[in-house]
Enzyme design. Structure first.
Site, PDB file in Angstrom:
ATOM      1  N   ARG A  29       0.768  -1.290  -0.088  1.00  0.00           N
ATOM      2  CA  ARG A  29       0.196   0.059  -0.169  1.00  0.00           C
ATOM      3  C   ARG A  29       0.806   1.434   0.037  1.00  0.00           C
ATOM      4  O   ARG A  29       1.536   1.366   0.578  1.00  0.00           O
ATOM      5  CB  ARG A  29      -1.141  -0.141   1.066  1.00  0.00           C
ATOM      6  CG  ARG A  29      -0.225  -0.298   2.454  1.00  0.00           C
ATOM      7  CD  ARG A  29      -1.554  -0.820   3.325  1.00  0.00           C
ATOM      8  NE  ARG A  29      -0.944  -1.013   4.768  1.00  0.00           N
ATOM      9  CZ  ARG A  29      -1.101  -0.484   5.881  1.00  0.00           C
ATOM     10  NH1 ARG A  29      -1.777   0.789   5.770  1.00  0.00           N
ATOM     11  NH2 ARG A  29      -0.406  -0.902   7.145  1.00  0.00           N
ATOM     12  N   ARG A  87       1.669  -4.178   3.514  1.00  0.00           N
ATOM     13  CA  ARG A  87       2.484  -3.423   4.134  1.00  0.00           C
ATOM     14  C   ARG A  87       3.284  -2.271   3.364  1.00  0.00           C
ATOM     15  O   ARG A  87       2.783  -2.355   2.187  1.00  0.00           O
ATOM     16  CB  ARG A  87       3.896  -4.127   4.535  1.00  0.00           C
ATOM     17  CG  ARG A  87       5.067  -3.367   4.839  1.00  0.00           C
ATOM     18  CD  ARG A  87       6.341  -4.026   5.325  1.00  0.00           C
ATOM     19  NE  ARG A  87       7.315  -3.531   5.429  1.00  0.00           N
ATOM     20  CZ  ARG A  87       8.833  -3.926   5.694  1.00  0.00           C
ATOM     21  NH1 ARG A  87       8.796  -5.182   6.152  1.00  0.00           N
ATOM     22  NH2 ARG A  87       9.680  -3.026   5.625  1.00  0.00           N
ATOM     23  N   HIS A  88       3.351  -1.182   3.691  1.00  0.00           N
ATOM     24  CA  HIS A  88       4.044   0.147   3.154  1.00  0.00           C
ATOM     25  C   HIS A  88       5.380  -0.620   2.573  1.00  0.00           C
ATOM     26  O   HIS A  88       6.336  -0.266   3.265  1.00  0.00           O
ATOM     27  CB  HIS A  88       4.189   1.400   3.851  1.00  0.00           C
ATOM     28  CG  HIS A  88       2.954   1.857   4.093  1.00  0.00           C
ATOM     29  ND1 HIS A  88       1.911   2.517   3.339  1.00  0.00           N
ATOM     30  CD2 HIS A  88       1.950   2.082   5.421  1.00  0.00           C
ATOM     31  CE1 HIS A  88       0.876   2.872   4.190  1.00  0.00           C
ATOM     32  NE2 HIS A  88       0.936   2.573   5.307  1.00  0.00           N
ATOM     33  N   VAL A  89       5.499  -0.865   1.478  1.00  0.00           N
ATOM     34  CA  VAL A  89       6.996  -1.327   1.066  1.00  0.00           C
ATOM     35  C   VAL A  89       6.936  -1.128  -0.577  1.00  0.00           C
ATOM     36  O   VAL A  89       5.825  -1.348  -1.340  1.00  0.00           O
ATOM     37  CB  VAL A  89       6.977  -2.718   1.284  1.00  0.00           C
ATOM     38  CG1 VAL A  89       6.258  -4.007   0.746  1.00  0.00           C
ATOM     39  CG2 VAL A  89       8.632  -3.327   1.124  1.00  0.00           C
ATOM     40  N   ASP A 311      -0.344   6.129   8.729  1.00  0.00           N
ATOM     41  CA  ASP A 311       0.470   5.374   8.721  1.00  0.00           C
ATOM     42  C   ASP A 311       1.181   4.544   9.792  1.00  0.00           C
ATOM     43  O   ASP A 311       1.746   3.438   9.838  1.00  0.00           O
ATOM     44  CB  ASP A 311       1.585   5.489   7.375  1.00  0.00           C
ATOM     45  CG  ASP A 311       0.891   6.092   6.251  1.00  0.00           C
ATOM     46  OD1 ASP A 311       1.541   6.815   5.660  1.00  0.00           O
ATOM     47  OD2 ASP A 311      -0.353   5.616   5.957  1.00  0.00           O
TER      48      ASP A 311
END
EC number: 2.8.2.-
Length: 326
Positions: A29, A87-89, A311
């Site tokens: 995301r 995950r923010h990745v 976040d």
């Protein structure tokens, strides 16, 4: 002899769990593109449909060393299937490390709006409590917290200049160092990955249609998502996550931002066009206008574009429970 017959003798091996296809989904995301809203929905859906929702406690590390990539891919790949990992990745190439490439999904939004949402959110939080930004960015000095957005843009503060503004493309380009350099190379690689590895990249401004297509493409994960999203209780959730104290920069400042983010916009319009083609294919209408030389600037109302929750929020679970107890 008969007394010792086992289940295997009588019935053969126990039936294996029939996995849906795809049984491995990754939602890497993009920050401030409605992802907290979608994760809240996924929590409800994973219980309802019995898939494994794998989330990460790491919220601020999108770029990984080669070893970190291998470690993360190994961990994700061994999760119980069907899983949806989020995950923010930045995009991870599983096949490069000998893993099965999962199906990717994501959502992006107008780049200037995403940037402004992040700018004010870091400073002033959302309607759930204006104090939570003090916990989130405790080291931010007062003069930085109250820095006028126009000053930040016009006077080239790092936060309002490249490479900080080159934010969305690396999520699709990947972990290569050149993915973080604003330019054609990263843009083209991001487009290629969208075509080859992403089942769907939606547009936040058309979130209901994104959810409708996710339900169509990934029913095991997203069946009934639209009715849950439209539920008045969920609407209340979304409205609590709208960033406060947003102000609109001057037309001059927006023009400068647009120039600095021209690659981001080229990518955004490319994704939007692909998304509209997909919608037409499935009979969904798009109310489209041709892009203007400079994007029409707007700050959406809460129900048009729900802001993601922070976040770096750590007590999502508790917060969600509290909401439903009311």
């Amino acid at each position: 002899f008969v007394g010792n017959s086992t289940y295997l003798d009588d019935h053969g091996p126990p039936p294996q769990k029939v996995l849906p296809f795809p049984s491995q989904v990754v939602y890497n995301r993009v920050g401030k593109c409605g992802s907290r809203t979608v994760v809240l929905l996924l929590r409800i859906l994973s219980e309802k449909h019995g898939f494994n929702l794998v989330t990460s406690d790491i919220h601020n590390k999108t770029r990984l060393t080669k070893n970190e990539q291998m470690e993360l891919i190994k961990n994700i790949s061994t999760a119980e299937q069907p899983y949806l990992f989020t995950r923010h990745v930045h995009f991870l190439n599983f096949s490069r490390f000998g893993g099965d490439q999962p199906v990717y999904i994501n959502i992006i939004r107008d780049p200037v709006n995403r940037f402004l949402s992040n700018y004010f959110f870091r400073r002033f939080g959302d309607w759930r409590g204006e104090q939570n930004h003090m916990i989130r960015t405790p080291s931010m000095r007062q003069e930085e917290r109250y820095l006028d957005i126009n000053v930040c843009i016009l006077e080239n503060y790092p936060e309002c200049s490249n490479p900080r503004l080159f934010y969305i493309i690396p999520y699709f380009c990947g972990q290569h160092p050149r993915c973080r350099e604003p330019g054609e190379w990263a843009l083209e690689r991001a487009k290629l990955n969208v075509n080859e590895n992403f089942l769907l990249v939606g547009i936040l401004e058309e979130l209901e249609d994104v959810l409708l297509l996710l339900e169509r493409f990934l029913p095991h994960y997203f069946k009934d998502v639209l009715s849950i999203y439209k539920n008045p209780e969920h609407r209340k959730l979304g409205n609590l996550t709208v960033t406060v104290k947003k102000t609109v920069p001057s037309p001059e400042a927006i023009q400068i931002l647009y120039q600095r983010m021209r690659y981001e916009y080229e990518f955004y319009y490319y994704v939007k066009e692909q998304f509209h083609l997909l919608k037409r294919k499935f009979g969904l209408k798009s109310h489209t206008r041709k892009p203007r030389p400079r994007p029409e600037f707007f700050i959406p109302s809460p129900l048009e574009t729900e802001e993601p929750i922070d976040d770096e929020e750590e007590d999502d679970e508790k917060w969600l429970e509290d909401i439903y107890k009311r």
